[in-house]
Write a protein that holds these residues in place. Structure first.
Motif, PDB file in Angstrom:
ATOM      1  N   VAL A  54      -8.561  -6.116 -37.486  1.00 11.04           N
ATOM      2  CA  VAL A  54      -8.530  -6.051 -36.036  1.00 11.04           C
ATOM      3  C   VAL A  54      -7.059  -6.703 -35.792  1.00 11.04           C
ATOM      4  CG1 VAL A  54      -9.160  -6.241 -33.611  1.00 11.04           C
ATOM      5  CG2 VAL A  54     -10.725  -6.360 -35.469  1.00 11.04           C
ATOM      6  N   GLN A  55      -6.388  -6.002 -35.228  1.00 10.73           N
ATOM      7  CA  GLN A  55      -4.822  -6.401 -35.000  1.00 10.73           C
ATOM      8  C   GLN A  55      -4.813  -7.447 -33.678  1.00 10.73           C
ATOM      9  OE1 GLN A  55      -1.914  -7.747 -35.900  1.00 10.73           O
ATOM     10  NE2 GLN A  55      -1.246  -5.444 -36.821  1.00 10.73           N
ATOM     11  N   GLY A  56      -3.559  -8.247 -33.740  1.00  9.98           N
ATOM     12  CA  GLY A  56      -3.294  -9.332 -32.706  1.00  9.98           C
ATOM     13  C   GLY A  56      -2.542  -8.747 -31.736  1.00  9.98           C
ATOM     14  N   LEU A  57      -2.079  -9.736 -30.754  1.00 14.85           N
ATOM     15  CA  LEU A  57      -1.349  -9.376 -29.590  1.00 14.85           C
ATOM     16  C   LEU A  57       0.013  -8.764 -29.878  1.00 14.85           C
ATOM     17  CD1 LEU A  57      -1.098 -11.653 -26.679  1.00 14.85           C
ATOM     18  CD2 LEU A  57       0.826 -10.628 -27.331  1.00 14.85           C
ATOM     19  N   ILE A  99     -10.805  -9.061 -23.687  1.00 15.96           N
ATOM     20  CA  ILE A  99     -11.163  -8.870 -24.966  1.00 15.96           C
ATOM     21  C   ILE A  99     -12.529  -8.379 -25.176  1.00 15.96           C
ATOM     22  CG2 ILE A  99     -11.699 -10.760 -26.623  1.00 15.96           C
ATOM     23  CD1 ILE A  99      -8.903 -10.761 -26.124  1.00 15.96           C
ATOM     24  N   ARG A 100     -13.656  -8.675 -24.318  1.00 14.04           N
ATOM     25  CA  ARG A 100     -14.606  -8.100 -24.400  1.00 14.04           C
ATOM     26  C   ARG A 100     -14.755  -6.355 -24.541  1.00 14.04           C
ATOM     27  NH1 ARG A 100     -20.251  -9.459 -22.781  1.00 14.04           N
ATOM     28  NH2 ARG A 100     -21.072  -7.613 -22.024  1.00 14.04           N
ATOM     29  N   GLY A 127      -8.776 -11.657 -33.614  1.00 15.75           N
ATOM     30  CA  GLY A 127      -9.807 -12.804 -34.114  1.00 15.75           C
ATOM     31  C   GLY A 127     -10.741 -13.185 -32.799  1.00 15.75           C
ATOM     32  N   MET A 128     -10.051 -12.988 -31.782  1.00 15.77           N
ATOM     33  CA  MET A 128     -10.699 -12.932 -30.400  1.00 15.77           C
ATOM     34  C   MET A 128     -11.743 -11.833 -30.199  1.00 15.77           C
ATOM     35  SD  MET A 128      -7.672 -14.278 -28.163  1.00 15.77           S
ATOM     36  CE  MET A 128      -6.496 -15.774 -28.656  1.00 15.77           C
ATOM     37  N   ILE A 129     -11.212 -10.932 -30.432  1.00 13.97           N
ATOM     38  CA  ILE A 129     -11.909  -9.680 -30.329  1.00 13.97           C
ATOM     39  C   ILE A 129     -13.190  -9.658 -31.406  1.00 13.97           C
ATOM     40  CG2 ILE A 129     -11.765  -7.020 -30.894  1.00 13.97           C
ATOM     41  CD1 ILE A 129      -8.913  -7.242 -29.861  1.00 13.97           C
TER      42      ILE A 129
END
Length: 293
Positions: A54-57, A99-100, A127-129
């Motif tokens: 899962v990719q970041g911002l 994020i949710r 990582g939040m996702i």
């Protein structure tokens, strides 16, 4: 070559030549999963136990170094990467981005591709996702890997002042500078050479989407996303990693996550920053693949 690729090339002056005959992640076709009104762009390589990255911002599907993904796939994994909402071939739905909601997108893709209890690896905002996904769908993943990310329980350490300015600027070369410390030019150049192996490279999300992602991430960091408060209840095996020079999501975040998630393993690198998985690949990749066995 698009504007980002040109900017990076100019910033580096010279970029080591990519391999003449790329294979695997460098040439895998981008496919589209149609899920109701939404489309999600993704790529898949390899065979075996599935692992979803899962990719970041601000990042796109092209931000993952192909050689890194190929090495994971070579160890017996079906590697899946995808674009978050509003990026690349992934459509943006109506309403505030959270994020949710991006975790729900991840779940939709997992279901559409019939991935049975995949391992999930999230980098930065990814990582939040990944945390939100693990909270909401605990029976739909096996192992969780959190790279250079932060908790959502209201106890996060925010980016330092310089990193916040860089994020707000949207400057591709400046963002690149946050991934590697100033003395890690070789690691930086190797990363750039790797991601530019794709002839159709497009490495940054649209500005409007980046702004929406910033809002979603800020809400998570402040404890405003309900899933963040539930991370301490996770029972999935978790590996947490970080670079001790990270200004974007300081190492205190990873240390807190490792204490928050029961039985989580923590690995940190003193001379690395936000891009530690790629700078310290020789040490980290074997740890990652061993954890994913």
């Amino acid at each position: 070559m698009n504007k980002l690729a040109l900017a990076l090339a100019c910033a580096l002056l010279t970029v080591p030549a990519a391999a003449a005959h790329a294979a695997g992640a460098a040439t895998a076709p981008t496919q589209t999963a149609r899920i109701g009104k939404q489309k999600i762009g993704y790529r898949a390589i390899g065979h075996g136990r599935p692992v979803v990255f899962v990719q970041g911002l601000a990042g796109t599907i092209d931000g993952w170094p192909p050689s890194f993904l190929d090495k994971v796939a070579a160890r017996g994994h079906r590697v899946v990467i995808f674009d978050n909402e509003g990026v690349g071939r992934s459509t943006l739905l109506a309403g505030p981005l959270t994020i949710r909601r991006m975790a729900q997108d991840t779940a939709r893709l997992v279901n559409a591709l019939h991935l049975k209890r995949p391992d999930v690896v999230g980098w930065s905002m990814g990582g939040m996702i990944a945390q939100s996904y693990a909270v909401r769908f605990p029976n739909h993943l096996r192992r969780l890997v959190l790279l250079a990310t932060a908790p959502g329980d209201g106890k996060a350490t925010f980016p330092d002042a310089d990193a916040q300015k860089t994020l707000a600027s949207g400057d591709a070369a400046a963002l690149l500078g946050e991934l590697f410390p100033p003395d890690q030019i070789e690691a930086r150049d190797r990363y750039i050479s790797d991601i530019l192996m794709r002839l159709d490279f497009n490495g940054i999300a649209p500005p409007s989407v980046v702004l929406a992602q910033l809002g979603a991430s800020a809400t998570w960091l402040a404890g405003g996303d309900a899933d963040g408060a539930k991370v301490g209840r996770l029972r999935a095996h978790a590996l947490v990693g970080g670079g001790e020079l990270d200004g974007l999501l300081p190492i205190a975040n990873q240390r807190h996550l490792a204490q928050l998630i029961p039985h989580a393993k923590l690995v940190t690198y003193p001379g690395a920053a936000h891009g530690f998985p790629f700078q310290e690949e020789a040490d980290f990749l074997p740890r990652l693949t061993a954890f994913l066995r």
